[in-house]
Design a protein around this motif. Sequence first.
Motif, PDB file in Angstrom:
ATOM      1  N   PHE A 171     -34.886 -14.862  55.961  1.00  0.00           N
ATOM      2  CA  PHE A 171     -33.886 -15.007  57.085  1.00  0.00           C
ATOM      3  C   PHE A 171     -34.015 -16.248  57.711  1.00  0.00           C
ATOM      4  N   THR A 172     -33.397 -16.716  58.907  1.00  0.00           N
ATOM      5  CA  THR A 172     -33.472 -17.857  59.523  1.00  0.00           C
ATOM      6  C   THR A 172     -34.202 -17.309  60.987  1.00  0.00           C
ATOM      7  N   ALA A 173     -35.081 -18.243  61.661  1.00  0.00           N
ATOM      8  CA  ALA A 173     -35.436 -17.858  62.799  1.00  0.00           C
ATOM      9  C   ALA A 173     -35.770 -19.406  63.671  1.00  0.00           C
ATOM     10  N   PRO A 174     -35.788 -19.532  65.003  1.00  0.00           N
ATOM     11  CA  PRO A 174     -36.042 -20.572  65.521  1.00  0.00           C
ATOM     12  C   PRO A 174     -37.532 -20.944  65.706  1.00  0.00           C
ATOM     13  N   ASP A 175     -37.761 -22.446  65.603  1.00  0.00           N
ATOM     14  CA  ASP A 175     -39.042 -22.876  65.739  1.00  0.00           C
ATOM     15  C   ASP A 175     -39.381 -23.175  67.199  1.00  0.00           C
ATOM     16  N   ALA A 176     -40.494 -23.807  67.601  1.00  0.00           N
ATOM     17  CA  ALA A 176     -40.682 -24.259  68.829  1.00  0.00           C
ATOM     18  C   ALA A 176     -39.780 -24.942  69.587  1.00  0.00           C
ATOM     19  N   GLU A 177     -39.137 -25.761  68.762  1.00  0.00           N
ATOM     20  CA  GLU A 177     -37.821 -26.646  69.278  1.00  0.00           C
ATOM     21  C   GLU A 177     -36.720 -26.038  69.242  1.00  0.00           C
ATOM     22  N   GLY A 178     -36.383 -25.045  68.874  1.00  0.00           N
ATOM     23  CA  GLY A 178     -35.311 -24.039  68.915  1.00  0.00           C
ATOM     24  C   GLY A 178     -34.385 -24.360  67.664  1.00  0.00           C
ATOM     25  N   ALA A 179     -34.814 -25.164  66.743  1.00  0.00           N
ATOM     26  CA  ALA A 179     -34.232 -25.345  65.302  1.00  0.00           C
ATOM     27  C   ALA A 179     -34.372 -24.347  64.428  1.00  0.00           C
ATOM     28  N   ARG A 180     -33.309 -23.823  63.756  1.00  0.00           N
ATOM     29  CA  ARG A 180     -33.228 -22.698  62.897  1.00  0.00           C
ATOM     30  C   ARG A 180     -33.780 -23.233  61.709  1.00  0.00           C
ATOM     31  N   ARG A 181     -34.716 -22.251  61.198  1.00  0.00           N
ATOM     32  CA  ARG A 181     -35.640 -22.498  60.184  1.00  0.00           C
ATOM     33  C   ARG A 181     -35.539 -21.376  58.998  1.00  0.00           C
ATOM     34  N   ALA A 182     -35.288 -21.582  57.850  1.00  0.00           N
ATOM     35  CA  ALA A 182     -35.371 -20.688  56.779  1.00  0.00           C
ATOM     36  C   ALA A 182     -36.509 -20.192  56.323  1.00  0.00           C
ATOM     37  N   VAL A 183     -36.694 -18.864  56.442  1.00  0.00           N
ATOM     38  CA  VAL A 183     -38.192 -18.450  56.206  1.00  0.00           C
ATOM     39  C   VAL A 183     -38.235 -17.079  55.197  1.00  0.00           C
ATOM     40  N   VAL A 184     -39.342 -16.981  54.590  1.00  0.00           N
ATOM     41  CA  VAL A 184     -39.692 -15.874  53.940  1.00  0.00           C
ATOM     42  C   VAL A 184     -40.752 -15.147  54.415  1.00  0.00           C
ATOM     43  N   ALA A 185     -40.660 -13.805  54.771  1.00  0.00           N
ATOM     44  CA  ALA A 185     -41.762 -13.008  55.452  1.00  0.00           C
ATOM     45  C   ALA A 185     -42.265 -12.051  54.338  1.00  0.00           C
ATOM     46  N   GLU A 186     -43.389 -11.910  54.098  1.00  0.00           N
ATOM     47  CA  GLU A 186     -44.234 -10.953  53.390  1.00  0.00           C
ATOM     48  C   GLU A 186     -44.984  -9.978  54.213  1.00  0.00           C
ATOM     49  N   PHE A 187     -44.562  -8.612  53.633  1.00  0.00           N
ATOM     50  CA  PHE A 187     -45.118  -7.575  54.237  1.00  0.00           C
ATOM     51  C   PHE A 187     -46.063  -6.816  53.357  1.00  0.00           C
ATOM     52  N   THR A 188     -46.862  -6.098  53.457  1.00  0.00           N
ATOM     53  CA  THR A 188     -47.709  -5.146  52.982  1.00  0.00           C
ATOM     54  C   THR A 188     -47.822  -3.633  53.667  1.00  0.00           C
ATOM     55  N   TRP A 189     -47.504  -2.806  52.913  1.00  0.00           N
ATOM     56  CA  TRP A 189     -47.173  -1.242  53.320  1.00  0.00           C
ATOM     57  C   TRP A 189     -46.412  -1.474  54.803  1.00  0.00           C
ATOM     58  N   GLY A 190     -45.373  -2.310  54.766  1.00  0.00           N
ATOM     59  CA  GLY A 190     -44.480  -2.555  55.744  1.00  0.00           C
ATOM     60  C   GLY A 190     -44.899  -3.071  57.015  1.00  0.00           C
ATOM     61  N   LEU A 191     -46.236  -3.925  56.794  1.00  0.00           N
ATOM     62  CA  LEU A 191     -46.581  -4.575  57.971  1.00  0.00           C
ATOM     63  C   LEU A 191     -46.752  -6.067  57.679  1.00  0.00           C
ATOM     64  N   LEU A 192     -46.024  -7.161  58.528  1.00  0.00           N
ATOM     65  CA  LEU A 192     -45.935  -8.508  58.359  1.00  0.00           C
ATOM     66  C   LEU A 192     -47.570  -8.719  57.895  1.00  0.00           C
ATOM     67  N   GLN A 193     -47.367  -9.823  56.877  1.00  0.00           N
ATOM     68  CA  GLN A 193     -48.772 -10.303  56.409  1.00  0.00           C
ATOM     69  C   GLN A 193     -48.655 -12.004  56.567  1.00  0.00           C
ATOM     70  N   ARG A 194     -47.686 -12.346  56.331  1.00  0.00           N
ATOM     71  CA  ARG A 194     -47.358 -13.990  56.494  1.00  0.00           C
ATOM     72  C   ARG A 194     -46.162 -14.487  56.383  1.00  0.00           C
ATOM     73  N   VAL A 195     -45.857 -15.552  56.847  1.00  0.00           N
ATOM     74  CA  VAL A 195     -44.542 -16.168  56.908  1.00  0.00           C
ATOM     75  C   VAL A 195     -44.597 -17.521  56.363  1.00  0.00           C
ATOM     76  N   ALA A 196     -43.561 -17.944  55.447  1.00  0.00           N
ATOM     77  CA  ALA A 196     -43.555 -19.093  54.717  1.00  0.00           C
ATOM     78  C   ALA A 196     -42.486 -19.901  55.143  1.00  0.00           C
ATOM     79  N   VAL A 197     -42.419 -21.056  55.806  1.00  0.00           N
ATOM     80  CA  VAL A 197     -41.179 -21.831  56.002  1.00  0.00           C
ATOM     81  C   VAL A 197     -40.466 -22.651  54.852  1.00  0.00           C
ATOM     82  N   ASN A 198     -39.441 -22.660  54.630  1.00  0.00           N
ATOM     83  CA  ASN A 198     -38.831 -23.303  53.659  1.00  0.00           C
ATOM     84  C   ASN A 198     -38.425 -24.750  54.455  1.00  0.00           C
ATOM     85  N   ASP A 199     -39.007 -25.824  53.828  1.00  0.00           N
ATOM     86  CA  ASP A 199     -38.608 -27.200  54.471  1.00  0.00           C
ATOM     87  C   ASP A 199     -37.467 -27.678  54.090  1.00  0.00           C
TER      88      ASP A 199
END
Length: 199
Positions: A171-199
């Motif tokens: 999905f996309t989410a805003p960074d600290a400056e408000g710019a939309r960034r494409a990210v991949v969020a990884e979950f284990t047992w349904g709980l967020l573990q980490r987020v990778a930002v696609n530069d």
Amino acid sequence: MVPMPPATHPASPFTPRDFQLVLLRRMADHNPGLVEDARHALGASITDMREANKRWQAMLHSPRSRAAASPYRSVLGAPESTLTRRIGDMACEAWLFPVPLWPDLRFEVLLAPNGAVWNEWLIRAPEAEGPDLKSLADLTPWSCTVDEAARAFAPARPLEGTAPTRWGLAFTAPDAEGARRAVVAEFTWGLLQRVAVND
């Protein structure tokens, strides 16, 4: 004189504490520090965690397990609550169990009409208030569940996980400056573990 074989002792009961160690074992690859703190809170060693996971896998694959859902009830007891969830035209039963490590979450076992387990993961407890997710800064490890992230940053695209207990969302989410960034969020047992930002 023929030596006697060593005495064998029955294995100790598999408890809700052991089940929580199983959940942690799958999260250790992503967040070893959080897992270590949680393991200490349970008074368990790394060996305890590995042994719990080994025993759980044996229970799931035991021919004596009459139904895929039976290990959950035998270990966790009766569900705290039972809900009906609709998937398409099908009504499914959801069992919710408390998990003391995460008081605001519940472990949900989703059952198909024939009793087979369709899904098993952590969700927000029905009476608990979820996180306020607005930007990348809010997506910290263990801060939210799959459905919470998908709602907050819709439209989110589900991704195939690297293991049966893992899921991904793009999905996309805003960074600290408000710019939309494409990210991949990884979950284990349904709980967020980490987020990778696609530069």
